[in-house]
Design an enzyme around this catalytic site. Structure first.
Site, PDB file in Angstrom:
ATOM      1  N   ARG A 150       1.127  -1.178   0.066  1.00 50.91           N
ATOM      2  CA  ARG A 150      -0.030  -0.069  -0.047  1.00 50.91           C
ATOM      3  C   ARG A 150       0.753   1.197  -0.038  1.00 50.91           C
ATOM      4  O   ARG A 150       2.072   1.266   0.729  1.00 50.91           O
ATOM      5  CB  ARG A 150      -0.950  -0.197   1.212  1.00 50.91           C
ATOM      6  N   LYS A 173      -1.313  -3.124   8.100  1.00 54.07           N
ATOM      7  CA  LYS A 173      -2.452  -2.824   8.879  1.00 54.07           C
ATOM      8  C   LYS A 173      -2.523  -3.708  10.273  1.00 54.07           C
ATOM      9  O   LYS A 173      -1.796  -4.785  10.523  1.00 54.07           O
ATOM     10  CB  LYS A 173      -3.852  -3.232   8.209  1.00 54.07           C
ATOM     11  N   HIS A 245      -3.849   2.956  -5.375  1.00 54.10           N
ATOM     12  CA  HIS A 245      -4.192   1.412  -5.322  1.00 54.10           C
ATOM     13  C   HIS A 245      -3.764   0.669  -6.728  1.00 54.10           C
ATOM     14  O   HIS A 245      -4.070  -0.329  -6.825  1.00 54.10           O
ATOM     15  CB  HIS A 245      -5.289   1.202  -4.685  1.00 54.10           C
ATOM     16  N   ARG A 248      -0.882  -1.614  -6.768  1.00 48.88           N
ATOM     17  CA  ARG A 248      -1.367  -2.878  -5.952  1.00 48.88           C
ATOM     18  C   ARG A 248      -2.264  -3.687  -6.521  1.00 48.88           C
ATOM     19  O   ARG A 248      -1.794  -5.112  -6.538  1.00 48.88           O
ATOM     20  CB  ARG A 248      -1.870  -2.383  -4.746  1.00 48.88           C
ATOM     21  N   HIS A 271      -3.029  -9.688   3.253  1.00 49.98           N
ATOM     22  CA  HIS A 271      -4.413  -9.912   3.635  1.00 49.98           C
ATOM     23  C   HIS A 271      -4.859 -10.842   4.587  1.00 49.98           C
ATOM     24  O   HIS A 271      -4.065 -12.160   4.451  1.00 49.98           O
ATOM     25  CB  HIS A 271      -5.190 -10.448   2.093  1.00 49.98           C
ATOM     26  N   TYR A 280      -9.172 -11.022  -7.019  1.00 52.94           N
ATOM     27  CA  TYR A 280      -8.348 -10.675  -8.000  1.00 52.94           C
ATOM     28  C   TYR A 280      -8.447 -12.007  -9.293  1.00 52.94           C
ATOM     29  O   TYR A 280      -7.770 -11.801 -10.241  1.00 52.94           O
ATOM     30  CB  TYR A 280      -7.022 -10.453  -7.617  1.00 52.94           C
TER      31      TYR A 280
END
Length: 300
Positions: A150, A173, A245, A248, A271, A280
């Site tokens: 990110r 995150k 993004h 990414r 993730h 994806y």
């Protein structure tokens, strides 16, 4: 408990105990701040005065606002409200959870937009190769595409995060750390930036360990990185909307098109669930259609 005190308690909880990102916490503060203001305007001043009917009325009013809110925004608001009330009930701050029966709206699944490999190559070649800022921008873009990180993760990198040579230590995150390989093109671009540009930039500002610095020596911001990407897209004459993004998304799509396992891509992207990564896999439907059309004897 008074509403403002209850909200502060929850924000401390998600900041300290759950370790959510600054951007997520800012969204919670904004959404729940609006909820608290709405409650106070209707004479509700304590957490125990909030009923299931009041919660439903708030969501119904927000849902019928003009212009209509995006489904994702409404879902995020409902999630914030439910999370706050669950916390209050669990901690004994409120007697019960008036949002227990609240169900978030179904949001349409939108496929991420990815650039073609040719578009990515044009984007990466766009920064001026002989100008210091161009060398920095090339390193930034190459690293974004090489790692799928990110933009907030990349601008938060320290020089020491590259200490292992061909891998990068990324903090994602919830401050979770992951290791991502770095290809030769990105390594070369970053090395050129570190040796030819960063020392001069660092001399202009206060000492900083951050990898990417601005023209005045301060750490590069997310907003500045976004402007770098947009400017590169304009110079590359890419008509498609290129957001922070986009690289990414392109990273993930190109890996899957090249045969990478979805769980490997999940690990690289950071993730928590493979279900997030599996979106994806739908992006390559055009590729599947082309292969089918050229391979099956009765496809055409």
């Amino acid at each position: 408990m008074q509403l403002d005190r209850a909200l502060d308690a929850y924000l401390r909880h998600v900041t300290i105990e759950r370790g959510l990102s600054e951007h997520t916490i800012a969204a919670y503060r904004r959404d729940l701040g609006g909820y608290v203001a709405w409650l106070e305007a209707r004479g509700v001043s304590t957490t125990d005065a909030i009923t299931a009917t009041i919660v439903s009325e708030f969501i119904a009013e927000r849902s019928s606002a003009q212009p209509p809110p995006a489904a994702t925004s409404l879902a995020r608001l409902q999630s914030a409200v439910r999370g706050w009330h669950r916390f209050l009930a669990r901690e004994g701050i409120a007697q019960d959870d008036p949002s227990a029966r609240l169900r978030p709206p179904k949001t349409p699944q939108r496929l991420p937009k990815a650039l073609t490999i040719e578009q990515v190559e044009r984007l990466l070649a766009a920064p001026a190769p002989d100008e210091p800022i161009g060398i920095r921008d090339r390193a930034l873009l190459e690293l974004l595409y090489a790692t799928g990180a990110r933009v907030s993760e990349v601008v938060s990198l320290d020089v020491d995060d590259l200490a292992h040579g061909d891998v990068l230590r990324v903090r994602g995150k919830g401050d979770k750390e992951r290791i991502v390989p770095v290809g030769s093109y990105a390594r070369a671009a970053v090395e050129a930036y570190l040796t030819r540009v960063r020392p001069a930039l660092a001399a202009k500002g206060a000492a900083s360990a951050r990898l990417f610095l601005g023209a005045r020596g301060a750490p590069l911001s997310r907003q500045s990185a976004w402007l770098v990407i947009r400017a590169a897209a304009e110079r590359a004459q890419i008509v498609a909307d290129v957001s922070p993004h986009t690289l990414r998304h392109s990273f993930a799509t190109h890996l899957l098109q090249g045969g990478a396992d979805v769980r490997v891509v999940q690990e690289l992207l950071g993730h928590a669930s493979v279900a997030t990564t599996q979106i994806y896999t739908h992006v390559s439907v055009d590729t599947l259609r082309d292969i089918y059309a050229t391979s099956h004897p009765r496809a055409r």
